[in-house]
Every structure is written in C-alpha cells, then in structure tokens.
Design an enzyme around this catalytic site. Structure first.
Site, PDB file in Angstrom:
ATOM      1  CG  ASP A  19      -6.855  -2.519  -3.537  1.00 46.11           C
ATOM      2  OD1 ASP A  19      -7.520  -1.743  -2.831  1.00 46.11           O
ATOM      3  OD2 ASP A  19      -5.641  -2.713  -3.352  1.00 46.11           O
ATOM      4  CG  HIS A  55      -5.847  -2.223   0.210  1.00 42.66           C
ATOM      5  ND1 HIS A  55      -5.133  -1.674  -0.835  1.00 42.66           N
ATOM      6  CD2 HIS A  55      -5.276  -1.747   1.348  1.00 42.66           C
ATOM      7  CE1 HIS A  55      -4.170  -0.897  -0.350  1.00 42.66           C
ATOM      8  NE2 HIS A  55      -4.230  -0.933   0.963  1.00 42.66           N
ATOM      9  CB  SER A  77      -0.969  -0.031   1.190  1.00 42.55           C
ATOM     10  OG  SER A  77      -1.987   0.930   1.034  1.00 42.55           O
TER      11      SER A  77
END
Length: 223
Positions: A136, A181, A51
C-alpha cells in the site's frame, strides 16, 4: 455525516480541516439513534470503514468504545499526524487541503486531538480487526500495525481496570502480503477477504452456531 458532499458544499466544508471532529460526532450520533429507536444495541452494533473511513473507525471507537461490539478498519489512516508530516508519501501534500498541515502549530494540535493513534487510552475497547496491505503506497502497512501494537500494549498494562464481567476483546491484525490499498485483486481473492470480515463479525456476534434453515441441506439416500 458532515464531510461528505451529499447535502451540498457547506455540508462538506463543515467536516474538514478544523471542523473535522464534526464527522466523528455525527457518526456517533447516528449510531446512538439506531440504539435509541430500538434497531440494535451496543452488544450487536458493528461498524466498518476503510482508508479515511478507517480513520473514522479509529476515532469513534476512541471516543465511544462502549457503543460498538466490533470494529473493522481496512487499510486505516490512523497515524494522521506522522503521515501528514511526511511529504514523501504520494498523497500527503495534496491532502493538506482536507486535513490541514501539521507542520503548522494550529493544525498540528487540532489533528492530534482526533488522530486515532495519538488518542488510544485505557478504556475497554470493542473487538477490533485491522487490515493492511504490504504494498500500500497510500496508507503504509505500518499504520494498522502500530495501532494494533499500541492497543494491545495499553490493554496488557491496564487489564486490571476493566470490567471482568465482560468478555475479553479481540485485537486482530491481518496484513495482506501481496496487496496494496485496494486489497486483493481477482474475483475469488476479493470474496475471500469479504468472507474473512463476515466471519470476524459473526464470531463476535455469536451467530456462527445459530441454526439457519436456509443453509440446511437434506441428503437423501438413493433407493
């Protein structure tokens, strides 16, 4: 590294907005220190982040590609300029306090100075594994895909510039077609994802064929 809250409020503020580059420089300094004290070298140093940590991976490998053997960037936030200009993405507006708002001229140029996608160059990169999730909603799957495509195209165009004595680097994209995610759900699916990452690293560290007494199984024939 600055940007985290480990050493107080000032430490955090010194790694955000127009001081964000401090985060990348601190990470590189830590990596160099590991080499300087003899714990590792550039042939064995590998790094991983996901991320916003994937942004860190992309930035440091742009700045010091010679320092690392392999890089894993999981759902990496690598197209910072375009993403932070798109207010329809769930986290964008709330993250302006962290990264800045590229719709303003000053923030635009500062963010562009470190955004991984915008700073890919003709340097010889380490081995790279990019991982994305089709579902995501935070870091869209096309960010690692675009980053991978640009890395490969730059490499294709400039292969003649690279040190031919070095082993050809791998640029690998893995998109999970059923995850978001956080990656795969379920105990064993998560373990498989981790195993894939370990396999990537072990392969590029040339450790897959190293004998390991702890993995040896003696089979005795029954009398």
């Amino acid at each position: 590294i600055r940007g985290g809250g480990e050493f107080g409020r000032k430490w955090k503020l010194d790694g955000k907005l127009r001081k964000k580059r401090n985060t990348f420089q601190d990470f590189i300094a830590c990596s160099e220190h590991l080499v300087d004290i003899g714990l590792t070298d550039s042939e064995h140093l590998t790094i991983c982040g996901g991320s916003a940590g994937g942004l860190l991976m992309g930035s440091v490998m742009n700045m010091r590609p010679d320092l690392y053997q392999a890089v894993i960037a999981d759902v990496p936030f690598v197209d910072v300029v375009n993403t932070m200009m798109d207010a329809s993405i769930p986290l964008t507006c709330g993250e302006w306090d962290e990264w800045g708002n590229p719709l303003t001229m000053e923030d635009y140029w500062y963010i562009k100075s470190y955004s991984p996608y915008n700073n890919i160059s003709t340097v010889q990169y380490p081995n790279v594994l990019l991982e994305g999730g089709l579902n995501d909603s935070r870091v869209k799957y096309w960010e690692p895909a675009k980053f991978c495509a640009k890395l490969r195209e730059i490499k294709r165009q400039n292969q003649h510039l690279y040190d031919q004595n070095k082993k050809d680097n791998t640029i690998l994209l893995k998109t999970n077609m059923g995850a978001g995610h956080g990656g795969s759900s379920g105990r064993y699916a998560r373990i498989k994802e981790t195993a894939f990452e370990y396999a990537f690293l072990l392969h590029h560290l040339n450790l897959l064929d190293v004998p390991n007494a702890n993995l040896k199984v003696d089979v005795k024939e029954s009398e």
